[in-house]
Write a protein that holds these residues in place. Structure first.
Motif, PDB file in Angstrom:
ATOM      1  N   UNK A 181     -10.171   8.300  -0.216  1.00  0.00           N
ATOM      2  CA  UNK A 181      -9.184   9.323  -1.078  1.00  0.00           C
ATOM      3  C   UNK A 181      -9.138  10.529  -0.839  1.00  0.00           C
ATOM      4  N   UNK A 182     -10.554  11.269  -0.737  1.00  0.00           N
ATOM      5  CA  UNK A 182     -10.479  13.088  -0.927  1.00  0.00           C
ATOM      6  C   UNK A 182      -9.384  13.343   0.366  1.00  0.00           C
ATOM      7  N   UNK A 183      -9.658  12.792   1.754  1.00  0.00           N
ATOM      8  CA  UNK A 183      -9.014  13.075   2.550  1.00  0.00           C
ATOM      9  C   UNK A 183      -7.843  12.915   2.669  1.00  0.00           C
ATOM     10  N   UNK A 184      -7.182  12.144   2.042  1.00  0.00           N
ATOM     11  CA  UNK A 184      -5.879  11.820   2.203  1.00  0.00           C
ATOM     12  C   UNK A 184      -5.077  12.564   1.284  1.00  0.00           C
ATOM     13  N   UNK A 185      -5.110  12.008  -0.326  1.00  0.00           N
ATOM     14  CA  UNK A 185      -5.404  13.505  -1.326  1.00  0.00           C
ATOM     15  C   UNK A 185      -4.812  14.951  -1.077  1.00  0.00           C
ATOM     16  N   UNK A 186      -5.659  16.041   0.147  1.00  0.00           N
ATOM     17  CA  UNK A 186      -5.637  16.878   0.642  1.00  0.00           C
ATOM     18  C   UNK A 186      -4.776  17.051   1.368  1.00  0.00           C
ATOM     19  N   UNK A 187      -4.856  15.684   2.460  1.00  0.00           N
ATOM     20  CA  UNK A 187      -3.213  16.682   3.563  1.00  0.00           C
ATOM     21  C   UNK A 187      -2.233  16.078   2.964  1.00  0.00           C
ATOM     22  N   UNK A 188      -2.017  15.089   2.209  1.00  0.00           N
ATOM     23  CA  UNK A 188      -0.610  14.605   2.042  1.00  0.00           C
ATOM     24  C   UNK A 188      -0.530  16.188   0.914  1.00  0.00           C
ATOM     25  N   UNK A 189      -1.119  16.466  -0.277  1.00  0.00           N
ATOM     26  CA  UNK A 189      -0.812  17.650  -1.170  1.00  0.00           C
ATOM     27  C   UNK A 189       0.451  18.779  -0.067  1.00  0.00           C
ATOM     28  N   UNK A 238      -1.098  10.278   5.573  1.00  0.00           N
ATOM     29  CA  UNK A 238      -0.718  11.364   4.622  1.00  0.00           C
ATOM     30  C   UNK A 238      -0.221  11.961   5.486  1.00  0.00           C
ATOM     31  N   UNK A 239       0.084  12.725   6.447  1.00  0.00           N
ATOM     32  CA  UNK A 239       1.441  13.398   6.991  1.00  0.00           C
ATOM     33  C   UNK A 239       2.601  12.752   7.273  1.00  0.00           C
ATOM     34  N   UNK A 240       2.625  11.585   7.231  1.00  0.00           N
ATOM     35  CA  UNK A 240       3.388  11.064   7.936  1.00  0.00           C
ATOM     36  C   UNK A 240       4.408  10.586   6.333  1.00  0.00           C
ATOM     37  N   UNK A 241       3.202  10.251   5.053  1.00  0.00           N
ATOM     38  CA  UNK A 241       3.979  10.090   4.267  1.00  0.00           C
ATOM     39  C   UNK A 241       5.168  11.157   3.097  1.00  0.00           C
ATOM     40  N   UNK A 242       4.255  12.489   3.456  1.00  0.00           N
ATOM     41  CA  UNK A 242       4.086  13.691   3.003  1.00  0.00           C
ATOM     42  C   UNK A 242       5.816  14.251   3.705  1.00  0.00           C
ATOM     43  N   UNK A 243       6.085  14.277   4.866  1.00  0.00           N
ATOM     44  CA  UNK A 243       7.297  14.407   5.512  1.00  0.00           C
ATOM     45  C   UNK A 243       8.201  13.565   5.264  1.00  0.00           C
ATOM     46  N   UNK A 244       8.066  12.268   5.329  1.00  0.00           N
ATOM     47  CA  UNK A 244       9.289  10.956   4.761  1.00  0.00           C
ATOM     48  C   UNK A 244       9.814  11.242   3.433  1.00  0.00           C
ATOM     49  N   UNK A 245       8.122  11.971   2.349  1.00  0.00           N
ATOM     50  CA  UNK A 245       8.703  12.259   0.794  1.00  0.00           C
ATOM     51  C   UNK A 245       9.937  12.579   1.349  1.00  0.00           C
ATOM     52  N   UNK A 246       9.691  14.197   1.852  1.00  0.00           N
ATOM     53  CA  UNK A 246      10.442  15.036   2.234  1.00  0.00           C
ATOM     54  C   UNK A 246      12.482  14.772   2.475  1.00  0.00           C
TER      55      UNK A 246
END
Length: 223
Positions: free
Chosen positions: A199-207, A147-155
């Protein structure tokens, strides 16, 4: 959430001991902990060959009343800029508290020369209201990293690798901590992306990470 900000400390009190897994510099691995702490440092505080681990142990002993029930991470990010989020999926509630700086950003599979003035990092702590087996906790920690990686890459934060710009996937000093309800009777054996826990863990970390990225980039743009 009960998080206390008293510079240079940000302390998240979980209310009771939790089963935790992290690679934090203070009490990493599988431990029981009630508090997760961030210690803000200036880059100049961490010169080469400095014994950071021993220094941090002393800092925790001085600041926390129950150091044996704490996990501590280090960040050069101004801890006033922390981000908290919550996600609920079915019976699972996930919470995440994040501090983020990208000055030490890296691209996975590469390694840039880190300079002392560039010790930015991403520190993530997440809590689940579910009890997980140790195997499931390992799986859940990988979901936090994904989730961290997805969020950083989308930034779309760029770093230079071999003379060409590439999208960063994290920083060279990221740290993740997972906290779960303790117990043995109702342990979940799995926490993958097909489960409500994943689902919940990935969502909250990504957001939380995505919001933190936007804040950091906005500051950088106006600096």
């Amino acid at each position: 959430m009960t998080a206390t900000l008293t510079h240079p400390w940000l302390i998240w009190d979980l209310g009771k001991p939790h089963a935790c897994l992290s690679f934090a510099p203070y009490r990493g691995g599988f431990v029981s902990a009630q508090q997760i702490a961030w210690r803000e440092v200036r880059n100049a505080d961490l010169p080469p060959d400095f014994d950071v681990i021993s220094w941090l142990e002393g800092q925790v002993d001085e600041r926390l009343d129950h150091a044996d029930q704490a996990i501590a991470m280090l960040t050069s990010r101004d801890i006033r800029f922390h981000h908290f989020d919550t996600a609920v999926v079915g019976e699972t509630k996930a919470e995440a508290l994040v501090t983020l700086g990208l000055s030490n950003a890296e691209r996975i599979g590469h390694r840039r020369l880190a300079h002392p003035e560039e010790y930015g990092t991403i520190n993530i702590a997440a809590r689940l209201n579910q009890c997980l087996s140790e195997t499931a906790m390992i799986e859940a920690l990988t979901i936090m990293a994904e989730a961290r990686t997805a969020a950083v890459m989308e930034a779309r934060y760029e770093v230079m690798v071999s003379g060409a710009p590439v999208i960063a996937t994290g920083t060279g000093t990221d740290c993740l901590t997972l906290a779960c309800v303790q117990g043995e009777d109702l342990q979940h054996a799995y926490a993958g992306l097909h489960t409500e826990i994943g689902h919940a863990l990935g969502r909250v970390v990504y957001d939380a990470v995505r919001t933190a990225c936007d804040t950091y980039l906005s500051e950088e743009a106006t600096a």
